[in-house]
Design an enzyme around this catalytic site. Structure first.
Site, PDB file in Angstrom:
ATOM      1  N   HIS A 147      -8.346  -3.722  -0.514  1.00  0.00           N
ATOM      2  CA  HIS A 147      -7.523  -3.752   0.703  1.00  0.00           C
ATOM      3  C   HIS A 147      -6.441  -2.661   0.661  1.00  0.00           C
ATOM      4  O   HIS A 147      -6.306  -1.877   1.605  1.00  0.00           O
ATOM      5  CB  HIS A 147      -6.891  -5.140   0.850  1.00  0.00           C
ATOM      6  CG  HIS A 147      -6.043  -5.316   2.061  1.00  0.00           C
ATOM      7  ND1 HIS A 147      -6.507  -5.879   3.230  1.00  0.00           N
ATOM      8  CD2 HIS A 147      -4.752  -4.977   2.307  1.00  0.00           C
ATOM      9  CE1 HIS A 147      -5.544  -5.895   4.128  1.00  0.00           C
ATOM     10  NE2 HIS A 147      -4.454  -5.347   3.593  1.00  0.00           N
ATOM     11  N   GLU A 148      -5.678  -2.632  -0.420  1.00  0.00           N
ATOM     12  CA  GLU A 148      -4.579  -1.651  -0.486  1.00  0.00           C
ATOM     13  C   GLU A 148      -5.136  -0.236  -0.509  1.00  0.00           C
ATOM     14  O   GLU A 148      -4.582   0.676   0.099  1.00  0.00           O
ATOM     15  CB  GLU A 148      -3.677  -1.893  -1.703  1.00  0.00           C
ATOM     16  CG  GLU A 148      -3.104  -3.310  -1.821  1.00  0.00           C
ATOM     17  CD  GLU A 148      -2.481  -3.855  -0.553  1.00  0.00           C
ATOM     18  OE1 GLU A 148      -1.986  -3.069   0.267  1.00  0.00           O
ATOM     19  OE2 GLU A 148      -2.500  -5.095  -0.367  1.00  0.00           O
ATOM     20  N   GLU A 176       0.797  -1.235   0.000  1.00  0.00           N
ATOM     21  CA  GLU A 176       0.000   0.000   0.000  1.00  0.00           C
ATOM     22  C   GLU A 176       0.828   1.283   0.000  1.00  0.00           C
ATOM     23  O   GLU A 176       0.329   2.317   0.474  1.00  0.00           O
ATOM     24  CB  GLU A 176      -0.907  -0.016   1.236  1.00  0.00           C
ATOM     25  CG  GLU A 176      -0.192   0.165   2.597  1.00  0.00           C
ATOM     26  CD  GLU A 176       0.135  -1.134   3.318  1.00  0.00           C
ATOM     27  OE1 GLU A 176       0.266  -2.174   2.650  1.00  0.00           O
ATOM     28  OE2 GLU A 176       0.278  -1.094   4.552  1.00  0.00           O
TER      29      GLU A 176
HETATM   30  N1  B3K Z   1       1.294  -4.353   4.065  1.00  0.00           N
HETATM   31  C1  B3K Z   1       1.640  -5.306   3.053  1.00  0.00           C
HETATM   32  C2  B3K Z   1       2.369  -6.484   3.559  1.00  0.00           C
HETATM   33  C3  B3K Z   1       3.801  -6.276   3.767  1.00  0.00           C
HETATM   34  C4  B3K Z   1       4.491  -7.582   4.080  1.00  0.00           C
HETATM   35  C5  B3K Z   1       5.895  -7.405   4.472  1.00  0.00           C
HETATM   36  N2  B3K Z   1       6.589  -8.652   4.544  1.00  0.00           N
HETATM   37  C6  B3K Z   1       0.451  -5.770   2.286  1.00  0.00           C
HETATM   38  C7  B3K Z   1      -0.868  -5.573   2.928  1.00  0.00           C
HETATM   39  O1  B3K Z   1      -1.186  -6.128   3.951  1.00  0.00           O
HETATM   40  O2  B3K Z   1      -1.629  -4.808   2.413  1.00  0.00           O
HETATM   41 ZN    ZN Z   2      -2.738  -4.917   4.494  1.00  0.00          ZN
END
Ligand code: B3K
Ligand code: ZN
Length: 858
Positions: free
Chosen positions: A297-298, A264
């Site tokens: 989600h993002e 994100e």
């Molecule tokens: N925030 C990222 C995930 C990052 C993972 C790092 N190993 C994707 C998400 O949850 O939207």
């Molecule tokens: Zn996330």
């Protein structure tokens, strides 16, 4: 290697902060030079030393204000850059050199497939420059990128583009400015040549936002669905949460080499191409669903994660649990609400309960961590979302939204804790959530037992409820949790429904004026993430499956039936016959499917291995597999005419992805899956569907029906499929997975061949997962072979993979960790595999943390 454990209880606020970060990248695949100009400010006047994080960096020069520092004026190790500080505000200019091509861990800045790409969460930014690489240091970023114009026409970073010019030497310079202060984990840089799909969106306050999708050359057409999904997400967040996008541009880049689903980064999301590129002929309905849900989600992270971020990584669920809850609600509004809930509950009951029972057990807010990347787990994400859902259940939609508003009012622009979130919910609703907070600290799966007691004279039904959470690997003692228990009482005199909030270990719930036949359906919609033990008979469960108004309750009652039948099958050596009442129910569903066809397809499904397995402390692998086989055989034989008729009735479906078509395809393909068990006579049907299919869902359904039924048509069709799709790696991944899930010893040679396939690459996480995740997770019979060959194959793979990409190896090791859940022979084999891993010199922190935990109580 550090091997040091960090604890939540050791948290210290930062002693310095970085008000502005000005980065210049001179991009080169092997010799990228990064110049970071940091304006620092001392927050703690006592401090005289600054320590910046770094990893695998080559320091070229360091300036303190305008003064070039000599080597003896600072201390530079492989993990840190330390220097004495005398002023309250000062500037550091740090020049480092990195090698993106050698970065196969895909963390920090890496070069793959002809483009540069970054991944900084959780602690990847320290592989780009020396920095205060922690989420509670928020800085305003300005990023200048200089690169060869011909190879990298697009140079992207966060925020708004403020400058672009051609330089004399065939290079281009682009400069980006992000007005929102952010932690380093949200930084992103991408450079390459792409197809660009553009759209726009008008926010509810009337601002225009440019939406830009950058995808591999030639694939632009496959991004249209994702672009639309983004618009739907933006609209939905405005309508449901009152949240609007805040920059003028929203960019999404799809890349082939990526460790997870997506990221994100502020204004510049990076996606695994698998979750952007879809078209009906190359992607299944599930792929479409995933694209929409991950795009959502993002996007939702822009508020829950970016505008309000985490104080420290132990608070990860603050953004992830909440954002998963939001994406689940979004998906629920876009498709079948019941089926969405069923799928979310299945993740909890299989993967999350398994994690709680494993050496990696942790609360949604972990208390100690060696490698943060190991804690992007189903517990933090999905159980985290269940905890948010319970708050929603307790406070109601209006109360929950009031809590969200207060949360943003108080904390916009800050890095906060899970406690801050709960406090906002509490204060906005004047609802005491002090007992509820235990969900953030306590790991493990509560078991909720219900016993019924009926008094005919008083027409009174008493439910005795007891909750108990067994010790987990990380915590011996457990207390009672707040459990919102939604119920429905099925009674001839009318159904009653309500919410009972359980707080103690033992409580009773009394219903007066009810008949002896009254049947309480507890934990409707899975209102708390617990294991429910009840005393229903088969007859009662079937009654719920037929009569409950709530689709989830019907499905759930059937799940309980399947557990009863598995138990009986195991005790009767597979002479067990499914009861007539069950066949009647299935017959009815096939003849007269519900309006929700996707739900009908779910009801008609024999649970998978992992669903059954999670109900045992010691998993009887072979008994489960043979019972599943027998159940499926019985259904396909006994209901052959109904299956055929239902299949035929639903065989013509328009290709387009929408709720109705998805449901019809799911139902039709469920029938096909049973019909394939008819051997030779089924062949025509299978070939006909394969050859006439207008979409990937229907094609793949044939292949997987052949796989499940060990149908001889499998190999011919697989060959045909490979020829058809050899040019498309995302489609080929499906073919890799099907091969790896093949339930016979041939799979071992097959996997050797797959790894030699020209499109296979050990550097590409999608390829590796397509083969080995499928083998370890979707092929229990071969993975758990008594001769140990399955465990050995996975171990060989991990030893090869760990030096290349520790994040991927640490994810793949999961099924070996739970050795205690198998019989003694398998235990010995699994432990031997774990010992081989731990004996390997130089094993990554990622893998080490998990393997050492698994071997701790040997
Ligand atoms: N925030 C990222 C995930 C990052 C993972 C790092 N190993 C994707 C998400 O949850 O939207
Ligand atoms: Zn996330």
């Amino acid at each position: 290697m550090s091997r040091s454990v960090k604890r939540l209880s050791d948290y210290q606020p930062p002693g310095f902060t970085i008000d502005s970060t000005d980065l210049t990248f001179e991009l080169d695949a092997t010799h990228t030079v990064v110049t970071a100009v940091l304006e620092l400010r001392r927050l703690d006047p006592q401090l005289t030393e600054l320590s910046l994080d770094g990893q695998q960096l080559q320091l070229l020069s360091l300036h303190y204000n305008d003064k070039l520092l000599a080597a003896n004026e600072f201390d530079c190790t492989s993990q840190q850059l330390r220097l004495k500080v005398t002023e309250d505000t000062f500037r550091l200019t740090i020049r480092t050199q990195i090698n993106p091509l050698a970065n196969t861990a895909l963390e920090g800045l890496y070069y793959a497939n002809g483009s540069f790409c970054s991944q900084c969460e959780a602690e990847g930014f320290r592989r780009i420059t020396y920095y205060l690489d922690r989420p509670d240091v928020l800085s305003v970023f300005r990023t200048t990128i200089i690169a060869d114009t011909a190879h990298y026409p697009y140079l992207l970073s966060n925020g708004n583009k403020v400058e672009q010019r051609k330089l004399d030497n065939g290079q281009t310079l682009v400069c980006w400015q992000d007005p929102f202060p952010k932690p380093s984990y949200l930084f992103a840089l991408v450079a390459g040549d792409f197809d660009l799909l553009r759209g726009d969106y008008q926010t509810r306050s009337g601002r225009m936002v440019a939406l830009d999708f950058f995808v591999e050359k030639g694939q632009g057409g496959k991004a249209a669905f994702a672009l639309d999904a983004l618009k739907r997400s933006m609209r939905w967040d405005e309508q449901r949460f009152g949240l609007e996008y805040d920059l003028d541009t929203y960019m999404v880049v799809a890349v082939d080499f990526f460790n997870m689903g997506a990221m994100e980064n502020k204004g510049l999301n990076v996606f695994n191409s698998k979750y952007v590129l879809v078209s009906e002929d190359t992607a299944t309905d599930t792929d479409f669903f995933n694209v929409e849900s991950i795009i959502g989600h993002e996007y939702f992270h822009n508020w829950t994660g970016n505008r309000v971020t985490c104080r420290d990584w132990f608070q990860l669920s603050l953004k992830e649990g909440l954002t998963v809850f939001r994406d689940q609600e979004f998906s629920r509004d876009m498709g079948s609400a019941t089926v969405n809930r069923i799928h979310a509950v299945q993740v909890i009951r299989t993967a999350q309960f398994a994690e709680d029972a494993s050496p990696m057990a942790h609360p949604i807010r972990p208390q100690q961590v060696m490698e943060m990347n190991n804690f992007y787990t189903v517990t933090v994400y999905d159980k985290g979302a269940e905890v948010i859902r319970m708050l929603h259940t307790l406070l109601g939609e209006a109360g929950f939204q009031a809590g969200m508003r207060l949360y943003f009012e108080r904390h916009d622009g800050q890095a906060v804790t899970c406690d801050d979130f709960v406090q906002a919910m509490q204060d906005a609703n004047h609802y005491d959530l002090s007992a509820f907070r235990l969900w953030y600290q306590q790991s493990g799966t509560p078991e909720l037992t219900m016993q019924r007691h009926y008094e005919p004279q008083q027409q009174r039904l008493t439910l005795r409820l007891n909750q108990r959470t067994a010790a987990t690997a990380d915590q011996p003692d457990k207390a009672a949790l707040v459990l919102p228990v939604r119920y429905q009482l099925l009674d001839e005199s009318g159904n009653k429904s309500g919410l009972f909030v359980m707080q103690e270990h033992n409580e009773t719930l009394v219903f007066d004026g009810v008949s002896a036949q009254a049947l309480p359906v507890m934990l409707e919609d899975f209102s708390a993430p617990v294991r429910l033990k009840h005393d229903y008979s088969e007859q009662e469960l079937l009654r719920i499956a037929m009569e409950a108004s709530n689709g989830f309750a019907r499905w759930d009652a059937l799940q309980s039936c399947w557990m009863l039948w598995l138990d009986q099958a195991m005790h009767q050596n597979n002479d067990f016959r499914l009861p007539d009442a069950f066949f009647e129910l299935y017959q009815q569903l096939l003849k007269l499917p519900l309006d929700d066809k996707a739900l009908t397809a779910e009801l008609l499904k024999v649970p998978e291995y992992h669903v059954f397995a999670e109900n045992f402390q010691q998993i009887p692998v072979d008994a489960i597999l043979s019972a599943i086989h027998s159940f499926r055989q019985q259904i396909s034989q006994r209901l052959a005419p109904e299956l055929k008729a239902c299949y035929q009735q639903h065989s013509v479906v328009a290709v387009e992805y929408n709720e109705m078509n998805v449901g019809i395809r799911a139902l039709k393909n469920r029938c096909l899956d049973y019909l394939a068990l008819h051997g030779q006579p089924a062949e025509t049907l299978l070939l006909q569907q394969y050859n006439s299919a207008s979409n990937m869902t229907d094609k793949l359904a044939v292949l997987s029906a052949c796989l499940h039924s060990a149908h001889p048509a499998f190999f011919g069709l697989m060959q045909q499929f490979a020829t058809e799709w050899q040019h498309d790696v995302l489609v080929l991944d499906k073919w890799f997975s099907l091969h790896a899930a093949q339930p016979s010893a041939q799979v071992f040679e097959q996997i050797t061949l797959l790894c030699q396939h020209p499109k296979f690459s050990w550097q590409n996480p999608n390829r590796v997962r397509a083969v080995f995740h499928a083998f370890a997770m979707q092929n229990p019979g071969q993975f758990h072979r008594m001769d140990g060959r399955g465990y050995q194959l996975l171990t060989d793979t991990l030893l090869k993979l760990d030096p290349i990409n520790p994040q991927v190896s640490a994810r793949l090791v999961t099924p070996l960790l739970s050795w205690q859940r198998f019989d003694l022979e398998r235990q010995a084999l699994m432990k031997a595999a774990l010992h081989r891993l731990s004996a390997q010199p130089g094993i990554s922190d990622d893998l080490y943390e998990k393997v050492s935990k698994a071997l701790a109580n040997e």
